[in-house]
Design a protein around this motif. Structure first.
Motif, PDB file in Angstrom:
ATOM      1  N   PRO A   8     124.394 -15.120  33.901  1.00  0.00           N
ATOM      2  CA  PRO A   8     123.722 -15.759  35.038  1.00  0.00           C
ATOM      3  C   PRO A   8     124.745 -16.194  36.100  1.00  0.00           C
ATOM      4  O   PRO A   8     125.928 -16.321  35.823  1.00  0.00           O
ATOM      5  CB  PRO A   8     123.069 -16.996  34.417  1.00  0.00           C
ATOM      6  CG  PRO A   8     123.042 -16.758  32.951  1.00  0.00           C
ATOM      7  CD  PRO A   8     124.222 -15.885  32.650  1.00  0.00           C
ATOM      8  N   ILE A   9     124.240 -16.427  37.318  1.00  0.00           N
ATOM      9  CA  ILE A   9     124.992 -17.099  38.373  1.00  0.00           C
ATOM     10  C   ILE A   9     125.084 -18.581  37.996  1.00  0.00           C
ATOM     11  O   ILE A   9     124.096 -19.153  37.555  1.00  0.00           O
ATOM     12  CB  ILE A   9     124.218 -16.984  39.703  1.00  0.00           C
ATOM     13  CG1 ILE A   9     124.105 -15.529  40.145  1.00  0.00           C
ATOM     14  CG2 ILE A   9     124.853 -17.849  40.782  1.00  0.00           C
ATOM     15  CD1 ILE A   9     123.026 -15.322  41.216  1.00  0.00           C
ATOM     16  N   VAL A  10     126.249 -19.188  38.177  1.00  0.00           N
ATOM     17  CA  VAL A  10     126.372 -20.619  37.875  1.00  0.00           C
ATOM     18  C   VAL A  10     126.764 -21.405  39.133  1.00  0.00           C
ATOM     19  O   VAL A  10     127.819 -21.159  39.715  1.00  0.00           O
ATOM     20  CB  VAL A  10     127.396 -20.882  36.758  1.00  0.00           C
ATOM     21  CG1 VAL A  10     127.478 -22.378  36.465  1.00  0.00           C
ATOM     22  CG2 VAL A  10     127.018 -20.123  35.492  1.00  0.00           C
ATOM     23  N   THR A  79     120.077 -29.771  34.295  1.00  0.00           N
ATOM     24  CA  THR A  79     120.391 -28.396  34.659  1.00  0.00           C
ATOM     25  C   THR A  79     119.107 -27.605  34.846  1.00  0.00           C
ATOM     26  O   THR A  79     118.195 -27.679  34.022  1.00  0.00           O
ATOM     27  CB  THR A  79     121.298 -27.763  33.595  1.00  0.00           C
ATOM     28  OG1 THR A  79     122.567 -28.420  33.654  1.00  0.00           O
ATOM     29  CG2 THR A  79     121.502 -26.273  33.855  1.00  0.00           C
ATOM     30  N   ALA A  81     117.693 -23.937  35.234  1.00  0.00           N
ATOM     31  CA  ALA A  81     118.203 -22.611  34.889  1.00  0.00           C
ATOM     32  C   ALA A  81     117.059 -21.678  34.554  1.00  0.00           C
ATOM     33  O   ALA A  81     116.387 -21.864  33.537  1.00  0.00           O
ATOM     34  CB  ALA A  81     119.148 -22.724  33.690  1.00  0.00           C
ATOM     35  N   ASN A  82     116.821 -20.718  35.412  1.00  0.00           N
ATOM     36  CA  ASN A  82     115.778 -19.736  35.132  1.00  0.00           C
ATOM     37  C   ASN A  82     115.923 -18.495  36.008  1.00  0.00           C
ATOM     38  O   ASN A  82     116.813 -18.408  36.849  1.00  0.00           O
ATOM     39  CB  ASN A  82     114.387 -20.365  35.302  1.00  0.00           C
ATOM     40  CG  ASN A  82     114.143 -20.853  36.722  1.00  0.00           C
ATOM     41  OD1 ASN A  82     114.254 -20.082  37.678  1.00  0.00           O
ATOM     42  ND2 ASN A  82     113.838 -22.135  36.863  1.00  0.00           N
ATOM     43  N   ARG A  83     115.011 -17.582  35.805  1.00  0.00           N
ATOM     44  CA  ARG A  83     115.042 -16.272  36.454  1.00  0.00           C
ATOM     45  C   ARG A  83     114.556 -16.321  37.904  1.00  0.00           C
ATOM     46  O   ARG A  83     114.835 -15.415  38.678  1.00  0.00           O
ATOM     47  CB  ARG A  83     114.129 -15.362  35.612  1.00  0.00           C
ATOM     48  CG  ARG A  83     113.872 -13.996  36.134  1.00  0.00           C
ATOM     49  CD  ARG A  83     113.000 -13.237  35.141  1.00  0.00           C
ATOM     50  NE  ARG A  83     113.732 -12.953  33.907  1.00  0.00           N
ATOM     51  CZ  ARG A  83     113.161 -12.591  32.766  1.00  0.00           C
ATOM     52  NH1 ARG A  83     111.855 -12.475  32.684  1.00  0.00           N
ATOM     53  NH2 ARG A  83     113.900 -12.346  31.706  1.00  0.00           N
ATOM     54  N   HIS A  84     113.802 -17.382  38.273  1.00  0.00           N
ATOM     55  CA  HIS A  84     113.075 -17.362  39.545  1.00  0.00           C
ATOM     56  C   HIS A  84     113.689 -18.184  40.669  1.00  0.00           C
ATOM     57  O   HIS A  84     113.321 -18.003  41.824  1.00  0.00           O
ATOM     58  CB  HIS A  84     111.646 -17.868  39.314  1.00  0.00           C
ATOM     59  CG  HIS A  84     110.960 -17.180  38.189  1.00  0.00           C
ATOM     60  ND1 HIS A  84     110.579 -15.855  38.260  1.00  0.00           N
ATOM     61  CD2 HIS A  84     110.617 -17.607  36.942  1.00  0.00           C
ATOM     62  CE1 HIS A  84     110.012 -15.499  37.111  1.00  0.00           C
ATOM     63  NE2 HIS A  84     110.035 -16.537  36.300  1.00  0.00           N
ATOM     64  N   ARG A  88     118.918 -14.128  44.137  1.00  0.00           N
ATOM     65  CA  ARG A  88     120.065 -13.288  43.767  1.00  0.00           C
ATOM     66  C   ARG A  88     120.124 -12.984  42.274  1.00  0.00           C
ATOM     67  O   ARG A  88     120.953 -12.202  41.833  1.00  0.00           O
ATOM     68  CB  ARG A  88     121.366 -13.966  44.218  1.00  0.00           C
ATOM     69  CG  ARG A  88     121.535 -13.960  45.730  1.00  0.00           C
ATOM     70  CD  ARG A  88     122.649 -14.888  46.171  1.00  0.00           C
ATOM     71  NE  ARG A  88     122.302 -16.293  45.960  1.00  0.00           N
ATOM     72  CZ  ARG A  88     123.059 -17.318  46.345  1.00  0.00           C
ATOM     73  NH1 ARG A  88     124.229 -17.096  46.926  1.00  0.00           N
ATOM     74  NH2 ARG A  88     122.668 -18.557  46.138  1.00  0.00           N
ATOM     75  N   TRP A  90     119.098 -14.365  37.865  1.00  0.00           N
ATOM     76  CA  TRP A  90     118.989 -15.461  36.886  1.00  0.00           C
ATOM     77  C   TRP A  90     120.084 -16.470  37.215  1.00  0.00           C
ATOM     78  O   TRP A  90     121.271 -16.131  37.222  1.00  0.00           O
ATOM     79  CB  TRP A  90     119.219 -14.896  35.489  1.00  0.00           C
ATOM     80  CG  TRP A  90     118.395 -15.523  34.387  1.00  0.00           C
ATOM     81  CD1 TRP A  90     117.322 -14.961  33.765  1.00  0.00           C
ATOM     82  CD2 TRP A  90     118.607 -16.793  33.748  1.00  0.00           C
ATOM     83  NE1 TRP A  90     116.841 -15.810  32.794  1.00  0.00           N
ATOM     84  CE2 TRP A  90     117.610 -16.935  32.760  1.00  0.00           C
ATOM     85  CE3 TRP A  90     119.526 -17.832  33.928  1.00  0.00           C
ATOM     86  CZ2 TRP A  90     117.511 -18.062  31.943  1.00  0.00           C
ATOM     87  CZ3 TRP A  90     119.429 -18.960  33.126  1.00  0.00           C
ATOM     88  CH2 TRP A  90     118.432 -19.069  32.135  1.00  0.00           C
ATOM     89  N   VAL A  92     121.770 -20.635  37.213  1.00  0.00           N
ATOM     90  CA  VAL A  92     121.924 -21.967  36.631  1.00  0.00           C
ATOM     91  C   VAL A  92     122.389 -22.902  37.744  1.00  0.00           C
ATOM     92  O   VAL A  92     123.365 -22.617  38.418  1.00  0.00           O
ATOM     93  CB  VAL A  92     123.009 -21.940  35.531  1.00  0.00           C
ATOM     94  CG1 VAL A  92     123.283 -23.353  34.998  1.00  0.00           C
ATOM     95  CG2 VAL A  92     122.618 -20.993  34.397  1.00  0.00           C
ATOM     96  N   ILE A  94     123.718 -26.690  37.804  1.00  0.00           N
ATOM     97  CA  ILE A  94     124.057 -27.946  37.142  1.00  0.00           C
ATOM     98  C   ILE A  94     123.987 -29.002  38.243  1.00  0.00           C
ATOM     99  O   ILE A  94     124.818 -29.009  39.156  1.00  0.00           O
ATOM    100  CB  ILE A  94     125.456 -27.887  36.520  1.00  0.00           C
ATOM    101  CG1 ILE A  94     125.587 -26.643  35.626  1.00  0.00           C
ATOM    102  CG2 ILE A  94     125.753 -29.168  35.730  1.00  0.00           C
ATOM    103  CD1 ILE A  94     127.017 -26.398  35.107  1.00  0.00           C
TER     104      ILE A  94
END
Lengths: 240, 240
Positions: A8-10, A79, A81-84, A88, A90, A92, A94
């Motif tokens: 995922p992107i963080v 946090t 954090a999901n697909r939607h 760009r 999935w 996350v 924080i």
């Protein structure tokens, strides 16, 4: 890709809150790049694995670059954090929140309420303050992040020393109660409030310091006890 | 790599707690692969962006595959994210915690306390329960995650309905108090406890259901009110 898993992107987002005009307000930052270019969102950015020691360090770096503000007391919120939440992929977020006295930030942060996208840099960050209760929608899931932060702050306020991060160095007990009330958006009983503040062992009178309050008799001035600099004191009972 | 940024590893770890032998215990899972092969850690795993809707769904999937346990009530604890916690690189652990009644899990989870690394599968997960206060160190930063969870659960217990997730379907008020006390690791005043439980509006008597308690007179049996199934009720004052 790590170990065969696409990652995922963080990112880190910061809900920076202050009291202004008697109400809780949040700092919004203007986006330069897609998605949502030119729109106002919570200050946020990617974690830089080569630069940031941890998520908190990323929050401090991002807050400084987006608002010019140096490390206030930041606490992790939750946090998301999901697909939607981000077009760009999935992703996350924080999320952190911080409370700062408005005096500490208002000079640094010029506030062009309506302006076109421009360059964000440390000397001229593009920021505006908005009353938290007047905001109805924000890009990404930032409305939900904001509401989670405001709800957390209000519920902690009922039990803890959290609002001291909004106080100037010197204040009267009436001013302290006023700040608690502005955060909560409702009034508190003076006697109960003073008893709880005493139980929190939070503030101490400054010897000889009196505020000349016009028509009223002079009020004792207080300061936060040093050991409460960054720690949260918790009450056994709520303030109401 | 996303957008030119190397991305952190994103994992989910779960602190699964129960009451067993009168004390709070945590489920540990045996690792198959490096790092730390064969060691006992919190059940955890990577987020699968192609499979998991969100972080909670990842936690549910991972808990099921590592412990065989189907979706108890999971709450997000905190996110642990830094450069040092995992030797494979900058990593994020979105940590969750859950409370489950031991009766619900003890049959499913066989407990080979000392065993060699083997295959984890849904029918034979390798799990052991350990008293939370007896654990001194765990791989990665799992000791810190565990301590954060235990501290959160104990502090919530003082103010909320959280321990009802540990209760069987039917119980007496003495049994309920006993569970609160076991979670807290300390005793509570019976009168204060019953007053707070009443204020929480948490349980209701089951008409006609009495427990035949041997030497004592029969005690009324209670159940959790339906609306408290997954929601947390919060008390205004703590239980002490």
């Amino acid at each position: 890709m790590q170990n065969g898993h696409p990652q995922p992107i963080v990112t880190v987002d910061v809900v920076l809150l202050t009291l202004k005009d008697g109400a809780l307000q949040v700092a919004l930052s203007q986006r330069e790049h897609p998605p949502h270019p030119g729109e106002w969102t919570l200050p946020g950015g990617w974690v830089h694995v080569d630069e940031d020691e941890d998520a908190l360090a990323a929050a401090v770096r991002i807050l400084k670059s987006k608002t010019g503000l140096q490390s206030p007391y930041l606490e992790q919120l939750q946090t998301f954090a999901n697909r939607h939440r981000d077009s760009r992929g999935w992703s996350v977020s924080i999320a952190y929140y911080a409370l700062v006295p408005y005096e500490q930030v208002h000079e640094r942060l010029s506030v062009p309420t309506r302006s076109k996208p421009g360059k964000n840099d440390a000397t001229h960050p593009r920021i505006q303050w908005r009353g938290v209760d007047s905001i109805r929608s924000l890009p990404f899931d930032h409305q939900k992040i904001l509401e989670t932060a405001v709800s957390r702050v209000r519920s902690k306020t009922l039990y803890s020393s959290l609002p001291i991060h909004l106080m100037p160095k010197i204040f009267t007990l009436s001013q302290l109660q006023n700040v608690y009330e502005q955060v909560l958006g409702s009034s508190l009983d003076k006697r109960t409030f003073r008893r709880r503040i005493e139980e929190l062992d939070l503030v101490e009178p400054i010897p000889g310091a009196l505020e000349q309050g016009g028509a009223h008799r002079p009020a004792q001035c207080y300061r936060v006890k040093r050991r409460h600099g960054r720690e949260l004191a918790l009450a056994e009972k709520n303030l109401r």
